[in-house]
Design a protein around this motif. Structure first.
Motif, PDB file in Angstrom:
ATOM      1  N   THR A 196      13.057  16.076  99.562  1.00 36.85           N
ATOM      2  CA  THR A 196      13.818  15.161  98.657  1.00 36.85           C
ATOM      3  C   THR A 196      14.508  14.108  99.696  1.00 36.85           C
ATOM      4  N   ALA A 197      15.099  14.606 100.723  1.00 33.98           N
ATOM      5  CA  ALA A 197      15.642  13.600 101.590  1.00 33.98           C
ATOM      6  C   ALA A 197      14.814  12.671 102.184  1.00 33.98           C
ATOM      7  N   ASP A 212      23.874  18.548 100.402  1.00 30.95           N
ATOM      8  CA  ASP A 212      23.030  18.605 101.692  1.00 30.95           C
ATOM      9  C   ASP A 212      21.883  17.592 101.525  1.00 30.95           C
ATOM     10  N   ILE A 213      21.417  17.337 100.472  1.00 26.97           N
ATOM     11  CA  ILE A 213      20.386  15.950 100.460  1.00 26.97           C
ATOM     12  C   ILE A 213      20.920  14.789 100.715  1.00 26.97           C
ATOM     13  N   LEU A 214      22.029  14.484 100.306  1.00 28.36           N
ATOM     14  CA  LEU A 214      22.743  13.172 100.776  1.00 28.36           C
ATOM     15  C   LEU A 214      23.125  13.222 102.087  1.00 28.36           C
ATOM     16  N   PHE A 226      22.091  11.139 107.445  1.00 25.54           N
ATOM     17  CA  PHE A 226      21.723  11.486 108.772  1.00 25.54           C
ATOM     18  C   PHE A 226      20.227  10.753 109.183  1.00 25.54           C
ATOM     19  N   LEU A 227      19.660  10.511 108.294  1.00 23.67           N
ATOM     20  CA  LEU A 227      18.276  10.135 108.765  1.00 23.67           C
ATOM     21  C   LEU A 227      18.039   8.601 108.876  1.00 23.67           C
ATOM     22  N   GLY A 228      18.803   7.902 107.866  1.00 26.75           N
ATOM     23  CA  GLY A 228      18.998   6.355 108.075  1.00 26.75           C
ATOM     24  C   GLY A 228      17.908   5.782 107.526  1.00 26.75           C
ATOM     25  N   LYS A 229      18.071   4.286 107.680  1.00 29.82           N
ATOM     26  CA  LYS A 229      16.850   3.664 107.102  1.00 29.82           C
ATOM     27  C   LYS A 229      15.828   3.579 108.112  1.00 29.82           C
ATOM     28  N   GLN A 230      16.304   3.409 109.587  1.00 27.86           N
ATOM     29  CA  GLN A 230      15.145   3.261 110.430  1.00 27.86           C
ATOM     30  C   GLN A 230      14.229   4.416 110.771  1.00 27.86           C
ATOM     31  N   VAL A 280      12.760  23.362 102.907  1.00 27.35           N
ATOM     32  CA  VAL A 280      11.688  22.219 102.741  1.00 27.35           C
ATOM     33  C   VAL A 280      11.912  21.321 101.563  1.00 27.35           C
ATOM     34  N   SER A 281      12.476  22.049 100.337  1.00 26.23           N
ATOM     35  CA  SER A 281      12.691  21.232  99.150  1.00 26.23           C
ATOM     36  C   SER A 281      13.701  20.124  99.430  1.00 26.23           C
TER      37      SER A 281
END
Length: 327
Positions: A66-67, A295-297, A302-306, A61-62
């Motif tokens: 953060t991501a 992992d955060i990066l 993976f999430l991306g701006k969208q 969760v942390s």
């Protein structure tokens, strides 16, 4: 009057509510969901949930929070890449200013991001986690992500208050936690939190109220940010005691157990002092992976701006949100 400190159990209970709201197996195919992010990082232990794997779930969760916040910051600042540094991104007056000016600039920027994406506060209703009642006009994925970001920040705020020994902040956060306990059927925690608030605000003498607020942490290493809840320290002491009782085997008796329990405190101090003199190291007990930054990066890419813009409702996320029932 007897006081019982259960901050560790109370916060763990809130993580279980977090898991109940946001962990949906059907959402694994949808980018940005809790399950999809777990699959991306191969966090099989965290997928067991806080009931069976609390430390693994808390650590994930942390990372996830953060991501999400970094992705939100990129969206707010109009950045497309973590390494991107636009011209005049930081004004010259700030770069040439004092440390206080730079700190204020950063604080104001973070505040703008928080005001835009964080939806929970002490005056907010729990229904904000669920969203408005017009599903066809809603951006479900954005609502889901912002609700998860808000709730996760609330949880991390509680953990940080414990680490810093900030009893006053923790008591304020319990007022919001009380709403979640009541809304999701954890009536015993809701009642205990309400009675504690009543004692602090009305029934206790000022000296006792001060003690109840601040004397609920334990620090065995010294230094800032190294506190833990008293009930977690008690769990460690109980495990330490059980290791000796187990060694008695068939010789275990009530008298022997009482004798060991009475001497367990001084014995622990002697053992720690001996380890210190012999310069023996032992595990810190902090469940923290070394590759947190990687992992955060990975999650941010993976999430991306969208994640926060131009999104369409997803069936599994509609189910995820609509499954939250508010009492």
């Amino acid at each position: 009057m007897h006081f019982k400190f259960e901050d560790w159990h109370a916060i763990r209970n809130l993580f279980e509510i977090h898991h109940k709201i946001f962990f949906k197996d059907a959402s694994a195919k949808d980018r940005g969901t809790l399950v999809a992010n777990m699959n991306m990082l191969k966090c099989s232990n965290a997928k067991q949930g806080p009931t069976k794997a609390y430390n693994a779930y808390k650590d994930f969760v942390s990372k996830d929070t953060t991501a999400l916040f970094l992705a939100a910051a990129m969206e707010h600042l109009g950045l497309t890449d973590m390494e991107e540094i636009p011209d005049d991104f930081i004004p010259l007056r700030v770069l040439a200013g004092t440390m206080e000016d730079q700190r204020k600039f950063l604080s104001d920027m973070v505040a703008d991001i928080v005001d835009r994406f964080i939806k929970l506060d002490h005056d907010a209703s729990i229904s904000q986690v669920r969203g408005p009642s017009t599903p066809l006009q809603r951006d479900h994925k954005t609502e889901h992500t912002e609700a998860r970001l808000s709730f996760s920040f609330f949880l991390l705020n509680m953990l940080d208050a414990v680490k810093e020994g900030d009893g006053e902040r923790l008591m304020r956060l319990y007022l919001l936690g009380l709403k979640f306990y009541k809304a999701f059927g954890h009536t015993q925690y809701a009642c205990s939190t309400f009675l504690m608030t009543l004692q602090l605000k009305a029934t206790l003498a000022p000296c006792l109220a001060h003690s109840l607020t601040w004397n609920r942490f334990w620090n065995g290493r010294g230094g800032q940010g190294n506190n833990m809840p008293l009930d977690l320290h008690l769990e460690h002491q109980n495990n330490f005691l059980k290791s000796f009782l187990k060694g008695l085997g068939p010789n275990l008796s009530e008298q022997a157990a009482a004798r060991i329990s009475q001497s367990i405190g001084p014995l622990r101090v002697m053992m720690d002092q001996t380890d210190k003199e012999l310069k023996l190291t032992k595990p810190s007990g902090i469940h923290k992976a070394k590759q947190d930054t990687e992992d955060i990066l990975t999650l941010v890419r993976f999430l991306g701006k969208q994640l926060y813009s131009d999104l369409k409702p997803e069936e599994s996320l509609v189910h995820s949100l609509n499954s939250v029932e508010i009492c």
